[in-house]
Design a protein around this motif. Structure first.
Motif, PDB file in Angstrom:
ATOM      1  N   GLU A   3       0.854  -1.178   0.000  1.00 56.22           N
ATOM      2  CA  GLU A   3       0.000   0.000   0.000  1.00 56.22           C
ATOM      3  C   GLU A   3       0.895   1.234   0.000  1.00 56.22           C
ATOM      4  OE1 GLU A   3      -2.962   2.336   2.977  1.00 56.22           O
ATOM      5  OE2 GLU A   3      -3.257   0.153   2.844  1.00 56.22           O
ATOM      6  N   SER A   4       0.594   2.159  -0.911  1.00 52.43           N
ATOM      7  CA  SER A   4       1.396   3.365  -0.999  1.00 52.43           C
ATOM      8  C   SER A   4       0.584   4.643  -0.793  1.00 52.43           C
ATOM      9  CB  SER A   4       2.139   3.414  -2.337  1.00 52.43           C
ATOM     10  OG  SER A   4       1.237   3.216  -3.405  1.00 52.43           O
ATOM     11  N   TYR A   5      -0.739   4.542  -0.813  1.00 51.58           N
ATOM     12  CA  TYR A   5      -1.558   5.734  -0.577  1.00 51.58           C
ATOM     13  C   TYR A   5      -2.992   5.299  -0.320  1.00 51.58           C
ATOM     14  CZ  TYR A   5      -3.247  10.525  -0.940  1.00 51.58           C
ATOM     15  OH  TYR A   5      -3.795  11.749  -0.662  1.00 51.58           O
ATOM     16  N   ARG A   6      -3.680   6.110   0.473  1.00 53.63           N
ATOM     17  CA  ARG A   6      -5.095   5.900   0.776  1.00 53.63           C
ATOM     18  C   ARG A   6      -5.738   7.274   0.820  1.00 53.63           C
ATOM     19  NH1 ARG A   6      -7.817   1.565   3.793  1.00 53.63           N
ATOM     20  NH2 ARG A   6      -5.873   0.407   3.604  1.00 53.63           N
ATOM     21  N   GLY A   7      -6.911   7.413   0.197  1.00 53.45           N
ATOM     22  CA  GLY A   7      -7.539   8.729   0.183  1.00 53.45           C
ATOM     23  C   GLY A   7      -9.019   8.675  -0.101  1.00 53.45           C
ATOM     24  N   VAL A  28      -2.835  11.986  -7.268  1.00 48.48           N
ATOM     25  CA  VAL A  28      -2.779  11.011  -6.168  1.00 48.48           C
ATOM     26  C   VAL A  28      -1.786   9.884  -6.469  1.00 48.48           C
ATOM     27  CG1 VAL A  28      -5.025  11.575  -5.193  1.00 48.48           C
ATOM     28  CG2 VAL A  28      -4.864   9.768  -6.894  1.00 48.48           C
ATOM     29  N   LEU A  31       1.458  11.237  -5.274  1.00 50.03           N
ATOM     30  CA  LEU A  31       1.568  11.128  -3.817  1.00 50.03           C
ATOM     31  C   LEU A  31       1.932   9.700  -3.412  1.00 50.03           C
ATOM     32  CD1 LEU A  31      -1.502  13.329  -2.827  1.00 50.03           C
ATOM     33  CD2 LEU A  31       0.924  13.948  -2.638  1.00 50.03           C
ATOM     34  N   ALA A  32       1.351   8.721  -4.098  1.00 46.87           N
ATOM     35  CA  ALA A  32       1.705   7.317  -3.840  1.00 46.87           C
ATOM     36  C   ALA A  32       3.169   7.070  -4.182  1.00 46.87           C
ATOM     37  CB  ALA A  32       0.798   6.390  -4.652  1.00 46.87           C
ATOM     38  N   ASN A  35       5.429   8.227  -1.398  1.00 42.63           N
ATOM     39  CA  ASN A  35       5.423   7.257  -0.301  1.00 42.63           C
ATOM     40  C   ASN A  35       6.226   6.010  -0.655  1.00 42.63           C
ATOM     41  OD1 ASN A  35       3.807   8.953   1.222  1.00 42.63           O
ATOM     42  ND2 ASN A  35       1.916   7.941   0.607  1.00 42.63           N
ATOM     43  N   HIS A  91       1.282   1.376 -10.256  1.00 46.40           N
ATOM     44  CA  HIS A  91       0.318   1.726  -9.213  1.00 46.40           C
ATOM     45  C   HIS A  91      -1.043   1.172  -9.629  1.00 46.40           C
ATOM     46  CE1 HIS A  91       2.926   4.545  -7.161  1.00 46.40           C
ATOM     47  NE2 HIS A  91       2.981   5.391  -8.173  1.00 46.40           N
TER      48      HIS A  91
END
Length: 158
Positions: A3-7, A28, A31-32, A35, A91
Motif C-alpha cells: 500500500e502506498s496511498y489511501r484517500g 494522487v 503522492l503514492a 510514499n 500503481h
C-alpha cells in the motif's frame, strides 16, 4: 505489492461529469510515488543529501472505473523491474471497500545526479532496497495492460 496511498475523492477534484477529473488521478498517483520512494529509501531526502534524485521518464494512465465525490480509494504499488539506474513500477488504484480496480499508472523513472543532471547508478543501499522489494513482488501477476501502447484505430469508412 505494498500500500502506498489511501484517500478520498475531494470536492475540488470533481469535474463537469460529476466524477473525479482525470488530472487528479495523476496527482494522487504522484503522492503514492512519494510514499513508495520513501519506503524504498530512493529519491527521498537521503538521496538528495547524496546528490541524487529521481526523474520520471515515462508514465501511462488507464481508467477502468469512475470515482465520485467522497468515495474512498487505496493505491498499491508493484515493482516490475529495475536495473543500475532505472525503476519500472505499477500503481493500482482500487475502491477501498470492494477492492474493485479503478485505475492503473505504469511508470519508468531514472536516478539522476543533481549536479550533472545526467543519469547515474543507484547507490548500493538503493540497490539492496530494490532487491528486497523484488523478492516480495517477483511472484505477483502482472496486469496484461502493462507495457502496452494505445491502440491506433482506423479512420471511419466514408
Amino acid at each position: 505489492m505494498k500500500e502506498s496511498y489511501r484517500g478520498q475523492v475531494e470536492e475540488a477534484w470533481i469535474d463537469l461529469n460529476q466524477h473525479m477529473n482525470m488530472g487528479y488521478y495523476l496527482v494522487v498517483f504522484d503522492l503514492a510515488t512519494e510514499n513508495y520512494y520513501r519506503d524504498l529509501n530512493i529519491g527521498g531526502v537521503s538521496d538528495l543529501d547524496d546528490g541524487h534524485t529521481i526523474f520520471s521518464i515515462e508514465s501511462r494512465l488507464c481508467y477502468r472505473k469512475e470515482l465520485r465525490l467522497g468515495e474512498r480509494f487505496i493505491i498499491e504499488t508493484q515493482l516490475l523491474g529495475f536495473d543500475h539506474n532505472k525503476v519500472h513500477y505499477l500503481h493500482k488504484m482500487m475502491t477501498e471497500k470492494t477492492r474493485e480496480l479503478v485505475s492503473l499508472n505504469e511508470c519508468m523513472v531514472i536516478n539522476v545526479d543533481q549536479t550533472s543532471r545526467r543519469s547515474t547508478a543507484f547507490t548500493q543501499s538503493n540497490l539492496q532496497a530494490l532487491q528486497a522489494e523484488q523478492a516480495q513482488d517477483q511472484d505477483l501477476n502482472v496486469d496484461p495492460w502493462v507495457g502496452q501502447g494505445i491502440r491506433q484505430i482506423g479512420w471511419p469508412d466514408k
